[in-house]
Design a protein around this motif. Structure first.
Motif, PDB file in Angstrom:
ATOM      1  N   THR A  34       2.885   0.701  14.937  1.00 47.89           N
ATOM      2  CA  THR A  34       1.707   0.708  14.067  1.00 47.89           C
ATOM      3  C   THR A  34       0.610  -0.112  14.731  1.00 47.89           C
ATOM      4  OG1 THR A  34       2.344  -1.270  12.824  1.00 47.89           O
ATOM      5  CG2 THR A  34       3.086   0.839  11.948  1.00 47.89           C
ATOM      6  N   ASP A  35      -0.615   0.265  14.467  1.00 44.36           N
ATOM      7  CA  ASP A  35      -1.721  -0.582  14.892  1.00 44.36           C
ATOM      8  C   ASP A  35      -1.586  -1.918  14.162  1.00 44.36           C
ATOM      9  OD1 ASP A  35      -2.770   1.390  16.541  1.00 44.36           O
ATOM     10  OD2 ASP A  35      -4.338   1.996  15.113  1.00 44.36           O
ATOM     11  N   PRO A  36      -2.041  -3.007  14.776  1.00 45.39           N
ATOM     12  CA  PRO A  36      -1.891  -4.331  14.148  1.00 45.39           C
ATOM     13  C   PRO A  36      -2.453  -4.399  12.721  1.00 45.39           C
ATOM     14  CG  PRO A  36      -2.659  -4.581  16.406  1.00 45.39           C
ATOM     15  CD  PRO A  36      -2.668  -3.098  16.096  1.00 45.39           C
ATOM     16  N   GLU A  37      -3.494  -3.641  12.446  1.00 42.38           N
ATOM     17  CA  GLU A  37      -4.103  -3.659  11.109  1.00 42.38           C
ATOM     18  C   GLU A  37      -3.168  -3.131  10.023  1.00 42.38           C
ATOM     19  OE1 GLU A  37      -7.200  -3.456  14.269  1.00 42.38           O
ATOM     20  OE2 GLU A  37      -5.387  -2.330  13.869  1.00 42.38           O
ATOM     21  N   LEU A  38      -2.148  -2.373  10.415  1.00 42.56           N
ATOM     22  CA  LEU A  38      -1.211  -1.805   9.440  1.00 42.56           C
ATOM     23  C   LEU A  38       0.133  -2.527   9.410  1.00 42.56           C
ATOM     24  CD1 LEU A  38      -1.850   2.002  10.064  1.00 42.56           C
ATOM     25  CD2 LEU A  38      -2.824   0.542   8.285  1.00 42.56           C
ATOM     26  N   ALA A  39       0.310  -3.481  10.301  1.00 42.84           N
ATOM     27  CA  ALA A  39       1.595  -4.192  10.392  1.00 42.84           C
ATOM     28  C   ALA A  39       1.948  -4.863   9.064  1.00 42.84           C
ATOM     29  CB  ALA A  39       1.535  -5.225  11.503  1.00 42.84           C
ATOM     30  N   GLY A  40       3.191  -4.702   8.665  1.00 45.92           N
ATOM     31  CA  GLY A  40       3.683  -5.340   7.454  1.00 45.92           C
ATOM     32  C   GLY A  40       3.214  -4.720   6.152  1.00 45.92           C
ATOM     33  N   LYS A  41       2.625  -3.532   6.227  1.00 45.93           N
ATOM     34  CA  LYS A  41       2.085  -2.888   5.025  1.00 45.93           C
ATOM     35  C   LYS A  41       2.840  -1.617   4.640  1.00 45.93           C
ATOM     36  CE  LYS A  41      -2.509  -4.766   5.785  1.00 45.93           C
ATOM     37  NZ  LYS A  41      -3.901  -4.486   6.048  1.00 45.93           N
ATOM     38  N   GLY A  42       3.984  -1.377   5.270  1.00 46.76           N
ATOM     39  CA  GLY A  42       4.786  -0.204   4.923  1.00 46.76           C
ATOM     40  C   GLY A  42       4.408   1.069   5.645  1.00 46.76           C
ATOM     41  N   ALA A  43       3.470   0.989   6.584  1.00 48.60           N
ATOM     42  CA  ALA A  43       3.018   2.197   7.277  1.00 48.60           C
ATOM     43  C   ALA A  43       4.102   2.765   8.189  1.00 48.60           C
ATOM     44  CB  ALA A  43       1.753   1.911   8.074  1.00 48.60           C
ATOM     45  N   ALA A  44       4.876   1.905   8.844  1.00 54.65           N
ATOM     46  CA  ALA A  44       5.936   2.390   9.725  1.00 54.65           C
ATOM     47  C   ALA A  44       6.988   3.161   8.918  1.00 54.65           C
ATOM     48  CB  ALA A  44       6.581   1.236  10.491  1.00 54.65           C
ATOM     49  N   ALA A  45       7.398   2.595   7.792  1.00 51.30           N
ATOM     50  CA  ALA A  45       8.376   3.289   6.940  1.00 51.30           C
ATOM     51  C   ALA A  45       7.802   4.607   6.430  1.00 51.30           C
ATOM     52  CB  ALA A  45       8.787   2.396   5.769  1.00 51.30           C
ATOM     53  N   ALA A  46       6.514   4.617   6.113  1.00 52.08           N
ATOM     54  CA  ALA A  46       5.887   5.841   5.608  1.00 52.08           C
ATOM     55  C   ALA A  46       5.866   6.931   6.668  1.00 52.08           C
ATOM     56  CB  ALA A  46       4.470   5.548   5.125  1.00 52.08           C
ATOM     57  N   VAL A  47       5.506   6.581   7.903  1.00 50.07           N
ATOM     58  CA  VAL A  47       5.464   7.609   8.949  1.00 50.07           C
ATOM     59  C   VAL A  47       6.866   8.106   9.273  1.00 50.07           C
ATOM     60  CG1 VAL A  47       5.487   6.165  11.059  1.00 50.07           C
ATOM     61  CG2 VAL A  47       4.249   8.333  11.042  1.00 50.07           C
ATOM     62  N   VAL A  48       7.871   7.236   9.197  1.00 51.56           N
ATOM     63  CA  VAL A  48       9.253   7.679   9.418  1.00 51.56           C
ATOM     64  C   VAL A  48       9.670   8.645   8.317  1.00 51.56           C
ATOM     65  CG1 VAL A  48      11.676   6.975   9.485  1.00 51.56           C
ATOM     66  CG2 VAL A  48       9.968   5.686  10.780  1.00 51.56           C
ATOM     67  N   LYS A  49       9.449   8.284   7.076  1.00 51.49           N
ATOM     68  CA  LYS A  49       9.834   9.151   5.955  1.00 51.49           C
ATOM     69  C   LYS A  49       9.145  10.510   6.043  1.00 51.49           C
ATOM     70  CE  LYS A  49       9.986   9.400   0.934  1.00 51.49           C
ATOM     71  NZ  LYS A  49       9.647   8.732  -0.328  1.00 51.49           N
ATOM     72  N   LYS A  50       7.853  10.502   6.331  1.00 47.47           N
ATOM     73  CA  LYS A  50       7.106  11.761   6.433  1.00 47.47           C
ATOM     74  C   LYS A  50       7.593  12.600   7.619  1.00 47.47           C
ATOM     75  CE  LYS A  50       2.933  10.008   4.193  1.00 47.47           C
ATOM     76  NZ  LYS A  50       2.662  11.031   3.196  1.00 47.47           N
ATOM     77  N   THR A  51       7.924  11.948   8.726  1.00 47.77           N
ATOM     78  CA  THR A  51       8.426  12.667   9.898  1.00 47.77           C
ATOM     79  C   THR A  51       9.794  13.278   9.612  1.00 47.77           C
ATOM     80  OG1 THR A  51       7.144  11.267  11.393  1.00 47.77           O
ATOM     81  CG2 THR A  51       9.025  12.447  12.333  1.00 47.77           C
ATOM     82  N   LEU A  52      10.664  12.530   8.959  1.00 50.90           N
ATOM     83  CA  LEU A  52      11.979  13.077   8.612  1.00 50.90           C
ATOM     84  C   LEU A  52      11.830  14.265   7.670  1.00 50.90           C
ATOM     85  CD1 LEU A  52      14.045   9.788   8.157  1.00 50.90           C
ATOM     86  CD2 LEU A  52      13.906  11.271  10.176  1.00 50.90           C
ATOM     87  N   GLN A  53      10.902  14.190   6.735  1.00 50.66           N
ATOM     88  CA  GLN A  53      10.659  15.316   5.838  1.00 50.66           C
ATOM     89  C   GLN A  53      10.146  16.522   6.621  1.00 50.66           C
ATOM     90  OE1 GLN A  53      11.407  15.349   2.354  1.00 50.66           O
ATOM     91  NE2 GLN A  53      11.315  17.491   2.986  1.00 50.66           N
ATOM     92  N   TYR A  54       9.290  16.293   7.603  1.00 53.62           N
ATOM     93  CA  TYR A  54       8.793  17.368   8.467  1.00 53.62           C
ATOM     94  C   TYR A  54       9.968  18.040   9.189  1.00 53.62           C
ATOM     95  CZ  TYR A  54       6.211  19.707  12.215  1.00 53.62           C
ATOM     96  OH  TYR A  54       5.712  20.643  13.085  1.00 53.62           O
ATOM     97  N   PHE A  55      10.868  17.233   9.750  1.00 55.42           N
ATOM     98  CA  PHE A  55      12.048  17.780  10.426  1.00 55.42           C
ATOM     99  C   PHE A  55      12.884  18.615   9.458  1.00 55.42           C
ATOM    100  CE2 PHE A  55      10.920  15.233  13.886  1.00 55.42           C
ATOM    101  CZ  PHE A  55      11.767  15.456  14.962  1.00 55.42           C
ATOM    102  N   MET A  96       0.843  -1.193   0.000  1.00 53.46           N
ATOM    103  CA  MET A  96       0.000   0.000   0.000  1.00 53.46           C
ATOM    104  C   MET A  96       0.882   1.248   0.000  1.00 53.46           C
ATOM    105  SD  MET A  96      -2.859   1.013   2.817  1.00 53.46           S
ATOM    106  CE  MET A  96      -4.310   1.701   2.107  1.00 53.46           C
ATOM    107  N   ALA A  97       0.521   2.210  -0.800  1.00 52.00           N
ATOM    108  CA  ALA A  97       1.272   3.465  -0.868  1.00 52.00           C
ATOM    109  C   ALA A  97       0.600   4.497   0.048  1.00 52.00           C
ATOM    110  CB  ALA A  97       1.310   3.971  -2.296  1.00 52.00           C
ATOM    111  N   TYR A  98       1.426   5.336   0.655  1.00 52.93           N
ATOM    112  CA  TYR A  98       0.912   6.323   1.614  1.00 52.93           C
ATOM    113  C   TYR A  98       1.253   7.753   1.219  1.00 52.93           C
ATOM    114  CZ  TYR A  98       0.352   2.141   4.444  1.00 52.93           C
ATOM    115  OH  TYR A  98      -0.021   0.911   4.906  1.00 52.93           O
ATOM    116  N   GLU A  99       1.568   7.983  -0.050  1.00 58.67           N
ATOM    117  CA  GLU A  99       1.968   9.316  -0.492  1.00 58.67           C
ATOM    118  C   GLU A  99       0.907  10.375  -0.179  1.00 58.67           C
ATOM    119  OE1 GLU A  99       2.108   6.670  -2.688  1.00 58.67           O
ATOM    120  OE2 GLU A  99       4.264   6.333  -2.546  1.00 58.67           O
ATOM    121  N   ASP A 100      -0.355  10.008  -0.295  1.00 58.68           N
ATOM    122  CA  ASP A 100      -1.438  10.971  -0.083  1.00 58.68           C
ATOM    123  C   ASP A 100      -1.962  11.001   1.356  1.00 58.68           C
ATOM    124  OD1 ASP A 100      -1.323  11.680  -2.770  1.00 58.68           O
ATOM    125  OD2 ASP A 100      -2.764  10.148  -3.351  1.00 58.68           O
ATOM    126  N   THR A 101      -1.349  10.216   2.217  1.00 56.02           N
ATOM    127  CA  THR A 101      -1.764  10.185   3.624  1.00 56.02           C
ATOM    128  C   THR A 101      -1.010  11.272   4.376  1.00 56.02           C
ATOM    129  OG1 THR A 101      -2.072   7.795   3.452  1.00 56.02           O
ATOM    130  CG2 THR A 101      -1.984   8.731   5.679  1.00 56.02           C
TER     131      THR A 101
END
Length: 103
Positions: free
Chosen positions: A44-65, A1-6
């Motif tokens: 991540t909530d269990p429903e998002l485990a293994g779907k790339g959500a953790a990497a997405a939130v890290v990338k977005k957070t680093l961009q915020y920084f 799943m892609a999270y670009e728009d999240t």
């Protein structure tokens, strides 16, 4: 799943950066640390485990920084490993971070 728009949210009440996907969250807890901010735990909530959500939130957070010219202390092992795999983000890590030389 892609999270670009999240969108990334900075949840001041819970002291975390988060993304919300259909009511489920991936997030990074943070706290002030010296003249920067420490990222201390990624989850991540269990429903998002293994779907790339953790990497997405890290990338977005680093961009915020980066966008806000903030200094980072990556105490969270997941964030540390992400930066090690993507060394272009080392530029926002404080050189005073104990593991800086290992990134």
């Amino acid at each position: 799943m892609a999270y670009e728009d999240t969108p990334l949210q900075k949840n001041e009440d819970k002291k975390r950066f988060e993304i919300n996907v259909d009511g489920h969250y991936a997030f990074i807890d943070y706290k002030p640390f010296g003249k920067g901010t420490a990222l201390v735990h990624t989850e991540t909530d269990p429903e998002l485990a293994g779907k790339g959500a953790a990497a997405a939130v890290v990338k977005k957070t680093l961009q915020y920084f980066d966008d806000h010219k903030m200094t980072l202390f990556p105490f969270c092992p997941y964030v540390f490993a992400y930066i090690k795999r993507h060394p272009e983000w080392k530029r926002i890590v404080s050189p005073r971070f104990k593991g800086y030389g290992d990134l």
